[in-house]
Design a protein around this motif. Sequence first.
Motif, PDB file in Angstrom:
ATOM      1  N   ILE A 234     -14.136   3.811  13.682  1.00  0.00           N
ATOM      2  CA  ILE A 234     -13.413   5.102  13.170  1.00  0.00           C
ATOM      3  C   ILE A 234     -13.244   4.838  11.732  1.00  0.00           C
ATOM      4  CG2 ILE A 234     -11.452   6.631  13.210  1.00  0.00           C
ATOM      5  CD1 ILE A 234     -11.478   5.324  16.272  1.00  0.00           C
ATOM      6  N   ARG A 235     -14.118   5.430  10.813  1.00  0.00           N
ATOM      7  CA  ARG A 235     -13.820   5.012   9.201  1.00  0.00           C
ATOM      8  C   ARG A 235     -12.844   5.959   8.779  1.00  0.00           C
ATOM      9  NH1 ARG A 235     -18.029   6.530   7.846  1.00  0.00           N
ATOM     10  NH2 ARG A 235     -17.205   8.462   6.600  1.00  0.00           N
ATOM     11  N   ILE A 236     -11.850   5.311   8.102  1.00  0.00           N
ATOM     12  CA  ILE A 236     -10.793   6.269   7.161  1.00  0.00           C
ATOM     13  C   ILE A 236     -10.780   5.870   5.834  1.00  0.00           C
ATOM     14  CG2 ILE A 236      -8.333   6.902   7.188  1.00  0.00           C
ATOM     15  CD1 ILE A 236      -8.068   5.743   9.996  1.00  0.00           C
ATOM     16  N   THR A 237     -11.488   6.928   5.124  1.00  0.00           N
ATOM     17  CA  THR A 237     -11.634   6.726   3.706  1.00  0.00           C
ATOM     18  C   THR A 237     -10.591   7.579   2.780  1.00  0.00           C
ATOM     19  OG1 THR A 237     -13.741   6.288   4.204  1.00  0.00           O
ATOM     20  CG2 THR A 237     -13.134   6.526   1.764  1.00  0.00           C
ATOM     21  N   ALA A 238      -9.871   6.906   1.763  1.00  0.00           N
ATOM     22  CA  ALA A 238      -8.865   7.632   0.942  1.00  0.00           C
ATOM     23  C   ALA A 238      -9.180   7.629  -0.401  1.00  0.00           C
ATOM     24  CB  ALA A 238      -7.441   7.211   1.391  1.00  0.00           C
ATOM     25  N   LYS A 239      -8.969   8.458  -1.440  1.00  0.00           N
ATOM     26  CA  LYS A 239      -9.116   8.566  -2.825  1.00  0.00           C
ATOM     27  C   LYS A 239      -7.966   8.676  -3.345  1.00  0.00           C
ATOM     28  CE  LYS A 239     -12.593   9.999  -6.415  1.00  0.00           C
ATOM     29  NZ  LYS A 239     -13.648  10.737  -6.501  1.00  0.00           N
ATOM     30  N   ALA A 240      -7.484   7.985  -4.375  1.00  0.00           N
ATOM     31  CA  ALA A 240      -6.233   8.054  -5.019  1.00  0.00           C
ATOM     32  C   ALA A 240      -6.088   7.739  -6.365  1.00  0.00           C
ATOM     33  CB  ALA A 240      -5.035   7.435  -4.022  1.00  0.00           C
ATOM     34  N   ALA A 241      -4.968   7.739  -7.198  1.00  0.00           N
ATOM     35  CA  ALA A 241      -4.838   7.336  -8.598  1.00  0.00           C
ATOM     36  C   ALA A 241      -4.595   5.755  -8.342  1.00  0.00           C
ATOM     37  CB  ALA A 241      -3.700   7.853  -9.051  1.00  0.00           C
ATOM     38  N   SER A 242      -4.251   5.038  -7.142  1.00  0.00           N
ATOM     39  CA  SER A 242      -4.064   3.580  -7.227  1.00  0.00           C
ATOM     40  C   SER A 242      -4.249   3.196  -5.683  1.00  0.00           C
ATOM     41  CB  SER A 242      -2.447   3.285  -7.430  1.00  0.00           C
ATOM     42  OG  SER A 242      -1.638   3.862  -6.599  1.00  0.00           O
TER      43      SER A 242
END
Length: 390
Positions: free
Chosen positions: A220-228
């Motif tokens: 189960i791959r969890i990927t997040a995009k954020a400023a930091s």
Amino acid sequence: MTAAEIIAIGTELLLGESHDTNTAFIARTLRDFGVDIYRTMIVGDNAVRIAEAIRESLSRAQIVITTGGLGPTVDDPTREAVALATQSELVFHPDLWEQIQERFRRYNRLPTENNRRQAYLPDGAVAIPNPVGTAPAFYYPWLDKIIICLPGVPSEMETILTQSIIPLLRSRYDLREVIRATVLHAAGVGESQVDEWLADLERQSNPTVGLLAHPGQVDIRITAKAASIEEADRMIQKTIRQVYQRMGFAIFGVDQQKLEQVVAEKLRALNWEIFIAAAGFPEEVKKRLETVLSNPETLIFLPYTEQQTLIESLQQKPEFLQSRLALIASLKRGEQQQDLTLYLRTPQGIDETTRSYGGPPPLAGLWALRTSLEFVRRHLPSSLTGENNL
């Protein structure tokens, strides 16, 4: 949103003679700086086809990175391909030729005449120094986009990417976001069941949740995009908690953890010995089974034998009788189906079951290994505590 595509160049890659590791390294590196990867591909040593691939990638992404094809030989066509893609001429760079000769002098070697090919770049391209090799890299600005051509030798590519390309891209595209990813490993459940539990999370846009099935395991791959990094990690942790609430009992590890390592660590923490008799398993899984044991004499590896016959023959073995746990796993091969019969003796009693596998026969051994170890893990104290297992 800044996006990239990666083109690995080399007929040897298409023929399966070499393995492309560059694409994965580039993708992971770009991911850490918030660049989305739209597509990757492999193209043989053909300038026209490479040029077509570059133009196609430019139609979708701002950044196109190629690896390979920058050597001095006729079958190193990347420079020519970029010239075709951008409708430019190849131009000789005397300063670049001097750098190439200087690099050879450091190695007490003389460049051959065909090394001069490496001093030609498409008109408008900018050379990038190669501090660890002789093949110059370069980039070609194309309106608001960029074509970056890196050597195929992994050590050269990695050095140039991290030292020169990433600073260039961060400046050119003002890369301020990061992309972080965590992979949870589950066993004892199928992909369709996991999908049913996590379907709403899989529809999220950020963080994203994706599934990848392996024999006896679902990732189960969890990927997040954020400023930091901190913000991305917080987003991932929130989703991880949701996953555990629904299926924590099935999750055994995270990222690089393997099931045999997790079981071995739990057994050591409990100070428990385990005896394993594996019948009908392929030889390649033997070493992975051995990592679970503190005493190699408590593993018996033998051809397929009926489980009852195995149990009877082991009744007199001291290792079998004295171990806190005893696992007998017998894999029966068939053309359409593989059957795994499991017998596990624990301090609480005996549990027996049979599992079946209908996937590709060459993968049956890996499936049987993971299914057997997961059967053990589920019977260990505190094995259902979700995040406490990681």
